[in-house]
Motif scaffolding. Structure first.
Motif, mmCIF file in Angstrom:
data_model
loop_
_atom_site.group_PDB
_atom_site.id
_atom_site.type_symbol
_atom_site.label_atom_id
_atom_site.label_comp_id
_atom_site.label_asym_id
_atom_site.label_seq_id
_atom_site.Cartn_x
_atom_site.Cartn_y
_atom_site.Cartn_z
ATOM 1 N N VAL A 71 24.516 52.564 10.995
ATOM 2 C CA VAL A 71 23.788 52.806 9.756
ATOM 3 C C VAL A 71 22.730 51.723 9.555
ATOM 4 O O VAL A 71 23.005 50.532 9.706
ATOM 5 C CB VAL A 71 24.749 52.812 8.558
ATOM 6 C CG1 VAL A 71 23.978 52.984 7.258
ATOM 7 C CG2 VAL A 71 25.774 53.925 8.716
ATOM 8 N N TYR B 34 23.676 57.516 9.239
ATOM 9 C CA TYR B 34 24.869 57.844 8.443
ATOM 10 C C TYR B 34 25.312 59.253 8.828
ATOM 11 O O TYR B 34 24.622 60.222 8.535
ATOM 12 C CB TYR B 34 24.564 57.763 6.955
ATOM 13 C CG TYR B 34 25.715 57.188 6.170
ATOM 14 C CD1 TYR B 34 26.897 57.897 6.009
ATOM 15 C CD2 TYR B 34 25.640 55.922 5.597
ATOM 16 C CE1 TYR B 34 27.951 57.363 5.310
ATOM 17 C CE2 TYR B 34 26.693 55.374 4.896
ATOM 18 C CZ TYR B 34 27.859 56.101 4.744
ATOM 19 O OH TYR B 34 28.912 55.560 4.056
ATOM 20 N N TYR C 234 28.290 60.168 0.541
ATOM 21 C CA TYR C 234 28.298 58.717 0.400
ATOM 22 C C TYR C 234 27.590 58.333 -0.884
ATOM 23 O O TYR C 234 26.953 59.158 -1.539
ATOM 24 C CB TYR C 234 27.650 58.037 1.601
ATOM 25 C CG TYR C 234 26.277 58.553 1.981
ATOM 26 C CD1 TYR C 234 26.137 59.668 2.808
ATOM 27 C CD2 TYR C 234 25.127 57.919 1.538
ATOM 28 C CE1 TYR C 234 24.890 60.130 3.165
ATOM 29 C CE2 TYR C 234 23.881 58.377 1.884
ATOM 30 C CZ TYR C 234 23.762 59.478 2.705
ATOM 31 O OH TYR C 234 22.517 59.935 3.054
#
Length: 122
Positions: free
Chosen positions: A2, A27, A32
């Protein structure tokens, strides 16, 4: 892996506006939480705003409510922080961060960008 990259910081006079951007890459999960934090010299890092990307639910620190807005563009994998009516006390390094859960604690956020400086003069 990420990666978060912030941009958009700068110097403005009190009452002015800035838009910070955070580019997200790597990601793999679609669920998230993205947060904006700031840290002024000799102060602890503090949360400014968070957004849960799945629902768009947002959270704000009391000090910025009504002045800052966090938003997202899922297609572009971008998160923004629109800052209006800036005050000298808003001056700080601003960081973008990512976490699984949208909790307040700094420690909750595993991934961080390098930061972008915001300076507000009176």
């Amino acid at each position: 892996q990420v990666q978060l990259v912030e941009s958009g910081g700068g110097s403005v006079q009190a009452g002015g506006s800035l838009r910070l951007s955070c580019a997200i890459s790597g990601y793999t999960s679609g669920h998230y939480c993205m947060g904006w934090f700031r840290q002024a010299p000799w102060k602890e890092r503090e949360g400014v705003a968070r957004i849960y990307t799945t629902t768009g639910t947002t959270y704000y620190a009391d000090s910025v409510k009504g002045r800052f807005t966090i938003s997202q563009d899922n297609a572009k994998k971008m998160v923004y922080l629109h800052m209006n009516n800036l005050k000298p006390e808003d001056s700080a390094m601003y960081y973008c961060a990512a976490a699984v859960y949208c909790m307040t604690d700094v420690a909750n956020f595993r991934y961080w960008g390098q930061g972008t400086q915001v300076t507000v003069s009176s």
